[in-house]
Design a protein around this motif. Structure first.
Motif, PDB file in Angstrom:
ATOM      1  N   LYS A 379       0.844  -1.181   0.000  1.00 41.93           N
ATOM      2  CA  LYS A 379       0.000   0.000   0.000  1.00 41.93           C
ATOM      3  C   LYS A 379       0.882   1.234   0.000  1.00 41.93           C
ATOM      4  CE  LYS A 379      -3.733   1.828   2.987  1.00 41.93           C
ATOM      5  NZ  LYS A 379      -4.576   1.486   4.168  1.00 41.93           N
ATOM      6  N   ALA A 380       0.451   2.296  -0.692  1.00 40.91           N
ATOM      7  CA  ALA A 380       1.271   3.501  -0.761  1.00 40.91           C
ATOM      8  C   ALA A 380       0.389   4.735  -0.818  1.00 40.91           C
ATOM      9  CB  ALA A 380       2.182   3.459  -1.985  1.00 40.91           C
ATOM     10  N   ALA A 381       0.920   5.847  -0.288  1.00 37.57           N
ATOM     11  CA  ALA A 381       0.221   7.132  -0.319  1.00 37.57           C
ATOM     12  C   ALA A 381       1.234   8.215  -0.653  1.00 37.57           C
ATOM     13  CB  ALA A 381      -0.442   7.420   1.019  1.00 37.57           C
ATOM     14  N   PHE A 382       0.868   9.112  -1.580  1.00 36.79           N
ATOM     15  CA  PHE A 382       1.757  10.189  -2.018  1.00 36.79           C
ATOM     16  C   PHE A 382       0.993  11.511  -1.927  1.00 36.79           C
ATOM     17  CE2 PHE A 382       2.673   6.270  -4.336  1.00 36.79           C
ATOM     18  CZ  PHE A 382       4.011   6.055  -3.979  1.00 36.79           C
ATOM     19  N   TYR A 383       1.299  12.284  -0.871  1.00 35.76           N
ATOM     20  CA  TYR A 383       0.620  13.555  -0.638  1.00 35.76           C
ATOM     21  C   TYR A 383       1.473  14.694  -1.164  1.00 35.76           C
ATOM     22  CZ  TYR A 383      -1.461  17.544   1.805  1.00 35.76           C
ATOM     23  OH  TYR A 383      -2.039  18.752   2.103  1.00 35.76           O
ATOM     24  N   ASN A 384       0.876  15.514  -2.034  1.00 36.30           N
ATOM     25  CA  ASN A 384       1.541  16.673  -2.618  1.00 36.30           C
ATOM     26  C   ASN A 384       0.938  17.932  -1.997  1.00 36.30           C
ATOM     27  OD1 ASN A 384       3.029  18.384  -4.255  1.00 36.30           O
ATOM     28  ND2 ASN A 384       1.567  18.238  -5.955  1.00 36.30           N
ATOM     29  N   ALA A 385       1.675  18.576  -1.090  1.00 32.39           N
ATOM     30  CA  ALA A 385       1.153  19.721  -0.344  1.00 32.39           C
ATOM     31  C   ALA A 385       1.078  20.958  -1.226  1.00 32.39           C
ATOM     32  CB  ALA A 385       2.037  19.995   0.868  1.00 32.39           C
ATOM     33  N   ASP A 386       0.039  21.756  -0.978  1.00 36.99           N
ATOM     34  CA  ASP A 386      -0.103  23.051  -1.627  1.00 36.99           C
ATOM     35  C   ASP A 386      -0.198  24.122  -0.538  1.00 36.99           C
ATOM     36  OD1 ASP A 386      -0.534  25.182  -3.256  1.00 36.99           O
ATOM     37  OD2 ASP A 386      -2.337  24.397  -4.224  1.00 36.99           O
ATOM     38  N   GLY A 387      -1.344  24.198   0.137  1.00 33.47           N
ATOM     39  CA  GLY A 387      -1.499  25.192   1.191  1.00 33.47           C
ATOM     40  C   GLY A 387      -1.599  24.601   2.578  1.00 33.47           C
ATOM     41  N   PHE A 388      -1.339  23.279   2.721  1.00 31.39           N
ATOM     42  CA  PHE A 388      -1.476  22.638   4.032  1.00 31.39           C
ATOM     43  C   PHE A 388      -0.486  21.494   4.165  1.00 31.39           C
ATOM     44  CE2 PHE A 388      -3.206  19.572   7.027  1.00 31.39           C
ATOM     45  CZ  PHE A 388      -3.624  20.381   8.083  1.00 31.39           C
ATOM     46  N   GLY A 389       0.214  21.440   5.297  1.00 24.99           N
ATOM     47  CA  GLY A 389       1.098  20.327   5.584  1.00 24.99           C
ATOM     48  C   GLY A 389       2.334  20.309   4.715  1.00 24.99           C
ATOM     49  N   ALA A 390       2.976  19.133   4.661  1.00 24.89           N
ATOM     50  CA  ALA A 390       4.226  18.952   3.918  1.00 24.89           C
ATOM     51  C   ALA A 390       4.116  17.746   3.006  1.00 24.89           C
ATOM     52  CB  ALA A 390       5.396  18.753   4.905  1.00 24.89           C
ATOM     53  N   ASP A 391       4.876  17.780   1.894  1.00 23.84           N
ATOM     54  CA  ASP A 391       4.917  16.630   0.994  1.00 23.84           C
ATOM     55  C   ASP A 391       5.277  15.377   1.791  1.00 23.84           C
ATOM     56  OD1 ASP A 391       4.413  18.394  -1.016  1.00 23.84           O
ATOM     57  OD2 ASP A 391       6.370  18.227  -1.980  1.00 23.84           O
ATOM     58  N   THR A 392       4.497  14.306   1.583  1.00 24.49           N
ATOM     59  CA  THR A 392       4.694  13.083   2.353  1.00 24.49           C
ATOM     60  C   THR A 392       4.450  11.867   1.474  1.00 24.49           C
ATOM     61  OG1 THR A 392       3.940  14.173   4.389  1.00 24.49           O
ATOM     62  CG2 THR A 392       3.982  11.774   4.391  1.00 24.49           C
ATOM     63  N   ASP A 393       5.409  10.932   1.510  1.00 28.46           N
ATOM     64  CA  ASP A 393       5.257   9.642   0.832  1.00 28.46           C
ATOM     65  C   ASP A 393       5.295   8.542   1.892  1.00 28.46           C
ATOM     66  OD1 ASP A 393       5.332  11.024  -1.565  1.00 28.46           O
ATOM     67  OD2 ASP A 393       7.462  10.600  -1.927  1.00 28.46           O
ATOM     68  N   LYS A 394       4.342   7.609   1.778  1.00 30.53           N
ATOM     69  CA  LYS A 394       4.295   6.475   2.712  1.00 30.53           C
ATOM     70  C   LYS A 394       4.113   5.176   1.940  1.00 30.53           C
ATOM     71  CE  LYS A 394       2.331   8.955   6.699  1.00 30.53           C
ATOM     72  NZ  LYS A 394       1.338   8.896   7.808  1.00 30.53           N
ATOM     73  N   VAL A 395       4.781   4.118   2.416  1.00 32.71           N
ATOM     74  CA  VAL A 395       4.641   2.792   1.837  1.00 32.71           C
ATOM     75  C   VAL A 395       4.478   1.795   2.972  1.00 32.71           C
ATOM     76  CG1 VAL A 395       5.725   0.975   0.464  1.00 32.71           C
ATOM     77  CG2 VAL A 395       6.022   3.383  -0.197  1.00 32.71           C
ATOM     78  N   TRP A 396       3.528   0.860   2.801  1.00 34.70           N
ATOM     79  CA  TRP A 396       3.306  -0.188   3.784  1.00 34.70           C
ATOM     80  C   TRP A 396       3.421  -1.558   3.119  1.00 34.70           C
ATOM     81  CZ3 TRP A 396       0.119   3.994   3.032  1.00 34.70           C
ATOM     82  CH2 TRP A 396      -0.037   4.904   4.086  1.00 34.70           C
ATOM     83  N   LEU A 397       4.205  -2.442   3.726  1.00 35.29           N
ATOM     84  CA  LEU A 397       4.295  -3.847   3.322  1.00 35.29           C
ATOM     85  C   LEU A 397       3.744  -4.671   4.479  1.00 35.29           C
ATOM     86  CD1 LEU A 397       7.950  -3.781   1.927  1.00 35.29           C
ATOM     87  CD2 LEU A 397       5.831  -3.393   0.659  1.00 35.29           C
ATOM     88  N   THR A 398       2.695  -5.442   4.236  1.00 41.49           N
ATOM     89  CA  THR A 398       1.992  -6.117   5.322  1.00 41.49           C
ATOM     90  C   THR A 398       1.771  -7.584   4.999  1.00 41.49           C
ATOM     91  OG1 THR A 398       0.806  -4.061   5.835  1.00 41.49           O
ATOM     92  CG2 THR A 398      -0.078  -6.092   6.765  1.00 41.49           C
ATOM     93  N   LEU A 399       2.003  -8.432   6.016  1.00 38.30           N
ATOM     94  CA  LEU A 399       1.663  -9.855   5.934  1.00 38.30           C
ATOM     95  C   LEU A 399       0.885 -10.211   7.197  1.00 38.30           C
ATOM     96  CD1 LEU A 399       1.935 -12.579   4.463  1.00 38.30           C
ATOM     97  CD2 LEU A 399       4.008 -12.990   5.819  1.00 38.30           C
ATOM     98  N   ALA A 400      -0.351 -10.674   7.015  1.00 38.21           N
ATOM     99  CA  ALA A 400      -1.230 -10.966   8.136  1.00 38.21           C
ATOM    100  C   ALA A 400      -1.639 -12.429   8.117  1.00 38.21           C
ATOM    101  CB  ALA A 400      -2.485 -10.086   8.082  1.00 38.21           C
ATOM    102  N   ALA A 401      -1.776 -12.998   9.319  1.00 41.19           N
ATOM    103  CA  ALA A 401      -2.207 -14.401   9.464  1.00 41.19           C
ATOM    104  C   ALA A 401      -3.280 -14.487  10.540  1.00 41.19           C
ATOM    105  CB  ALA A 401      -1.024 -15.283   9.838  1.00 41.19           C
TER     106      ALA A 401
END
Length: 403
Positions: A379-401
């Protein structure tokens, strides 16, 4: 808080007081389970010289007794362990040179409640997870490794199969940050009202009222009265095409010890179309503002809304408009890719007041159930800030049992 443990003691007494033979039966008829979830979360955020890398393992063990004259008990314990180095700010470790990943190293009694259930009545008393409707107002924040749970009583009453009314009283909220965090708990006198009618041929209608009375001085500003109505449903257009729709409105105002004086609106709308494994969706959400005081949802499963980068966990004072679109595909047929889910979401964020552009975000997901025990996802999220917050990239690798 001592009260959920008192309820646990009462439940044990109630279940065993009727005799040793019956007590043995409810133990023998009980079920136990083990859930494991490993996650690697990577965060690259402007303003930090160092990135965050949170490698954590969630272990959840639970046991549910059998039924005795409508009574049963449930106990669940969780542990979140850091695997490797703690190269992230978990909100309590003081590692402020790196971005926040709100998964502290923690062991908790996650749930412990007594349940009474008959044909038309269900009552739970003690520490419990509560997810109402789409979790926009009351939820467990299940994406994070430590759940948000509630110490209280929740009663549901059914009048036939179509009408259900629920009332809850909550005296403490156990938040995802854990007890070591200064805001790890909310001491409250919160009341929940929720009535759902599902007898309509084209959808389900829900009316609700959430009265949040926060007792901690630092949380007085979150005390609110929220009254709303929600409609959700779907219909077949052809044998292969299905439409889905949701429409929701709520009005929120200050309540009890809240020092502010405000009234703000919430609007939510979704239209979707599904065919042959594909689903396309258009959505709009507004959290309004009244003279710089915004609509708030502090008990929601916030990660589900307004982008997976979690930039809007607290609504900005000028409010929030979130216009979004998504497309998803679930692989059908046969073969090793059967059941794989691929999803992409685009968000455009702006203010309710002042017409300020906050920024935009792209979210991506690939998820696959490997077998009846294992599920893996990227899973990944790529936030491109304009007038709020800061540019942020997140990646999640998950294995569930789940066992």
């Amino acid at each position: 808080m001592a009260r959920p443990f008192t309820f646990t003691a009462i439940s044990i007494f109630a279940l065993f007081a009727t005799g040793a033979a019956e007590a043995q039966n409810i133990i023998a008829d009980g079920k136990a389970g083990l859930d494991l979830r490993y996650r690697l979360e990577l965060v690259d955020q402007d303003g930090f010289n160092k990135n965050a890398a949170a490698s954590t393992l969630l272990t959840k063990m639970w046991y549910k007794t059998g039924d005795l004259k409508g009574f049963s008990a449930y106990v669940e314990a969780t542990n979140t362990t850091v695997v490797g180095k703690e190269t992230y700010n978990n909100t309590v470790n003081g590692n402020i040179t790196r971005p926040v990943v709100a998964d502290p190293d923690i062991t908790e009694l996650n749930q412990a409640y007594l349940m009474f259930k008959q044909e038309f009545v269900t009552v739970k008393a003690g520490r419990q997870g509560i997810n109402l409707d789409n979790q926009r107002f009351i939820g467990t924040v299940g994406f994070r490794q430590n759940d948000q749970t509630y110490d209280g009583v929740l009663a549901s009453f059914s009048a036939g199969k179509d009408l259900t009314a629920s009332y809850g009283y909550i005296w403490n909220v156990n938040r995802i940050f854990g007890n070591d965090h200064p805001a790890g708990d909310f001491d409250t006198n919160t009341q929940i009202f929720n009535v759902t009618y599902s007898g309509l041929p084209f959808g389900k209608l829900t009316a609700y009222g959430y009265l949040l009375d926060m007792n901690d001085a630092g949380a007085f500003g979150l005390s609110s009265s929220t009254l709303g109505i929600r409609f959700a449903g779907g219909t077949k257009v052809t044998d292969k095409v299905k439409l889905g729709y949701e429409l929701e409105y709520a009005s929120q105002s200050d309540y009890k010890d809240n020092p502010a004086d405000y009234t703000a609106d919430y609007w939510g709308a979704i239209l979707s179309a599904s065919s042959s494994g594909f689903t396309a969706q258009l959505g709009y959400e507004l959290l309004g503002s009244d003279d710089g005081i915004s609509f708030k949802t502090p008990l929601a499963t916030l990660h589900k809304f307004n982008g997976w980068a979690d930039k809007f966990l607290a609504t900005p004072g000028a409010g929030l408009e979130d216009a979004y679109a998504s497309v998803a595909y679930k692989v059908g047929g046969e073969g090793p890719l059967k059941g794989m889910l691929l999803k992409a979401v685009y968000h455009d964020f702006s203010s309710d007041v002042g017409d300020t552009s906050y920024g935009s975000e792209i979210d991506l997901l690939v998820s696959k159930k490997i077998n009846k025990y294992l599920t893996a996802s990227v899973k990944a999220a790529f936030y491109n800030a304009d007038g709020f917050g800061a540019d942020t990239d997140k990646v999640w690798l998950t294995l569930a049992a789940k066992f």
